[in-house]
Scaffold this active site. Structure first.
Site, PDB file in Angstrom:
ATOM      1  N   GLY A  79       0.810  -1.214   0.000  1.00 20.88           N
ATOM      2  CA  GLY A  79       0.000   0.000   0.000  1.00 20.88           C
ATOM      3  C   GLY A  79       0.844   1.265   0.000  1.00 20.88           C
ATOM      4  N   THR A  80       1.971   1.227   0.706  1.00 23.96           N
ATOM      5  CA  THR A  80       2.829   2.408   0.777  1.00 23.96           C
ATOM      6  C   THR A  80       3.305   2.801  -0.616  1.00 23.96           C
ATOM      7  OG1 THR A  80       3.551   1.831   2.996  1.00 23.96           O
ATOM      8  CG2 THR A  80       5.003   3.291   1.747  1.00 23.96           C
ATOM      9  N   ASN A  98      -7.525   3.996   9.045  1.00 25.10           N
ATOM     10  CA  ASN A  98      -6.893   2.848   9.689  1.00 25.10           C
ATOM     11  C   ASN A  98      -6.923   2.911  11.209  1.00 25.10           C
ATOM     12  OD1 ASN A  98      -5.173   4.978   8.505  1.00 25.10           O
ATOM     13  ND2 ASN A  98      -3.585   4.116   9.812  1.00 25.10           N
ATOM     14  N   CYS A 125       6.478   5.051  15.950  1.00 26.57           N
ATOM     15  CA  CYS A 125       7.552   5.851  15.360  1.00 26.57           C
ATOM     16  C   CYS A 125       8.875   5.124  15.577  1.00 26.57           C
ATOM     17  CB  CYS A 125       7.570   7.273  15.914  1.00 26.57           C
ATOM     18  SG  CYS A 125       8.026   7.382  17.624  1.00 26.57           S
ATOM     19  N   HIS A 167      -1.641  -7.735   2.605  1.00 28.24           N
ATOM     20  CA  HIS A 167      -1.491  -8.314   3.945  1.00 28.24           C
ATOM     21  C   HIS A 167      -2.534  -7.836   4.948  1.00 28.24           C
ATOM     22  CE1 HIS A 167       0.807  -5.024   6.209  1.00 28.24           C
ATOM     23  NE2 HIS A 167       0.822  -4.566   4.976  1.00 28.24           N
TER      24      HIS A 167
HETATM   25  N1  PLP Z   1      -2.728   2.872   3.878  1.00 24.17           N
HETATM   26  C1  PLP Z   1      -3.351   2.537   5.021  1.00 24.17           C
HETATM   27  C2  PLP Z   1      -4.686   3.140   5.326  1.00 24.17           C
HETATM   28  C3  PLP Z   1      -2.752   1.639   5.911  1.00 24.17           C
HETATM   29  O1  PLP Z   1      -3.375   1.317   7.049  1.00 24.17           O
HETATM   30  C4  PLP Z   1      -1.487   1.098   5.582  1.00 24.17           C
HETATM   31  C5  PLP Z   1      -0.802   0.168   6.503  1.00 24.17           C
HETATM   32  O2  PLP Z   1      -1.072   0.105   7.679  1.00 24.17           O
HETATM   33  C6  PLP Z   1      -0.887   1.468   4.371  1.00 24.17           C
HETATM   34  C7  PLP Z   1      -1.536   2.362   3.549  1.00 24.17           C
HETATM   35  C8  PLP Z   1       0.448   0.912   3.959  1.00 24.17           C
HETATM   36  O3  PLP Z   1       0.295  -0.387   3.438  1.00 24.17           O
HETATM   37  P1  PLP Z   1       1.568  -1.392   3.375  1.00 24.17           P
HETATM   38  O4  PLP Z   1       1.801  -1.852   4.759  1.00 24.17           O
HETATM   39  O5  PLP Z   1       1.096  -2.492   2.473  1.00 24.17           O
HETATM   40  O6  PLP Z   1       2.690  -0.633   2.810  1.00 24.17           O
END
Ligand code: PLP
Length: 383
Positions: free
Chosen positions: A76-77, A155, A329, A205
């Site tokens: 997601g990042t 989240n 952090c 994941h």
């Molecule tokens: N976006 C949201 C809302 C998330 O909660 C997270 C991870 O906690 C991410 C993006 C990032 O996803 P990833 O862990 O697959 O990089």
């Protein structure tokens, strides 16, 4: 001591069937899908089946020349970074970029990097309900607004954002819209075409798939420029040898989860309500953050005013309960949650807030154990 894992928004355990697919696909020894020989072509075929399956299950358009695109990423990042940087880079001139004040850091920081590069960044206010302030958003558009990024659901609080209204405003003002659906997929109905967004981020994941794979769904015609260079893979949008087993396992995770989506949502909701009611029954002063808003069924952010959240989380950890205090952090301690600050909540609510996030593999008995553990430790921690 049995461990109770209530930190599923951080990551979920991999589903056994997904694990089997991952292992068997690794054992199969799929080759480089860009290779022209028979083994390469076989890998390509499997990868493309996975690509179409993920896209199809999430409502991407697969018809002829209007076909949407799906680019696999490392998670997601990367999908969020690609959406913001890639879409902004496709404009010949910099302009205004709008994000909400409750985005995941992979959106917030990517936007701040763009701001340093000359983009005019604006941040939408958040209401105390946990939803973004639509009136404020409307006031932020100008003729140069190129892109808006608002997540589908948060989240930390689970609050579902009014994305239909956001999309309508973006269309009115001629701006593109990206949404981070990482926590929402499988926990609410997510259909790319119906949402009407231009780009949508995913991660495997969070729905019992493997770590290390995600995707960006991109609407046909949405301008986007690669941020990585040096290869032709994925139409040149995300160069690099494709890791076939990961997208294949990802597609299995989505298929399994969405196949039982209604039952999964209702199971998660039952567990969440059991936890909320159990905790509120014992501690009526506890505050369920975002209680009055529609929320994801697996997420509960609950605050115990005048209790130190870090001490509470550590006491729960010692008792075998995994939960979270917001974003971790680098030092391993937790910073004060920017999401709860953006909601303008009283300091004592912010300071006492922890997050429990559930999965379909949790049980009512685990919920009852956590309520009991809380009943033992909270009186010791209250000021
Ligand atoms: N976006 C949201 C809302 C998330 O909660 C997270 C991870 O906690 C991410 C993006 C990032 O996803 P990833 O862990 O697959 O990089």
């Amino acid at each position: 001591m049995e461990t109770i894992y209530f930190d599923n928004n951080a990551t979920t355990p991999i589903d056994d069937q997904v694990f089997d697919i991952l292992v068997s696909t690794l054992q199969l020894g799929l080759k480089n899908p860009a290779s022209q020989h028979a083994l390469g072509r076989q890998s390509r075929k499997q990868l493309e089946i996975a690509r179409r399956q993920v896209e199809g299950l999430l409502g991407g358009n697969q018809q002829g020349s209007d076909e949407d695109a799906i680019v696999f990423t490392s998670g997601g990042t990367e999908a969020n970074n690609f959406a913001l940087q890639g879409i902004c880079a496709s404009f010949p001139q910099r302009g205004r970029l709008i994000i909400s004040g409750i985005e995941h850091p992979s959106v917030t920081i990517a936007a701040e990097v763009l701001e340093k590069d000359g983009w005019d960044l604006k941040v939408v206010n958040t209401l105390s309900s946990g939803k973004i302030d639509l009136d404020h958003l409307d006031s932020l558009f100008n003729d140069d607004t190129r892109l808006v990024s608002v997540m589908l659901a948060n989240n930390e609080t689970g609050v579902i954002q009014p994305i239909t209204d956001v999309v309508a405003q973006c269309k009115n003002h001629g701006a593109l819209i990206h949404t981070d659906a990482v926590q929402a997929v499988g926990k609410m109905s997510v259909n790319f075409q119906q949402l009407g967004v231009d780009a949508l981020s995913l991660s495997a994941h969070k729905i019992h798939g493997p770590v290390g794979v995600g995707a960006l769904l991109i609407k046909n015609g949405c301008p986007i420029t690669p941020v990585l260079h040096g290869g032709f893979q994925q139409n040149g949008l995300r160069p690099g040898t494709e890791a076939c087993p990961l997208p294949i396992a990802f597609s299995k995770a989505i298929e399994l989860y969405l196949h039982h989506q209604d039952a999964n949502i209702s199971r998660l909701l039952d567990l969440r309500l059991r936890l909320e009611n159990g905790v509120l029954g014992l501690f009526p002063a506890a505050v369920v953050v975002g209680q009055e808003s529609p929320r994801l069924p697996q997420t509960i952010c609950i605050s115990f005013p005048r209790v130190d959240r870090q001490a509470l989380m550590m006491a729960l950890d010692v008792a075998g309960v995994c939960c979270s205090t917001g974003s971790a952090c680098a030092s391993g301690s937790s910073e004060t949650s920017p999401v709860l600050i953006a909601m303008g909540l009283p300091e004592e609510v912010i300071e006492g807030a922890i997050r429990f996030s559930l999965s379909i593999f949790n049980t009512p008995a685990e919920v009852d154990s956590v309520v009991e553990i809380l009943s033992e430790i909270l009186p010791l921690l209250s000021e």
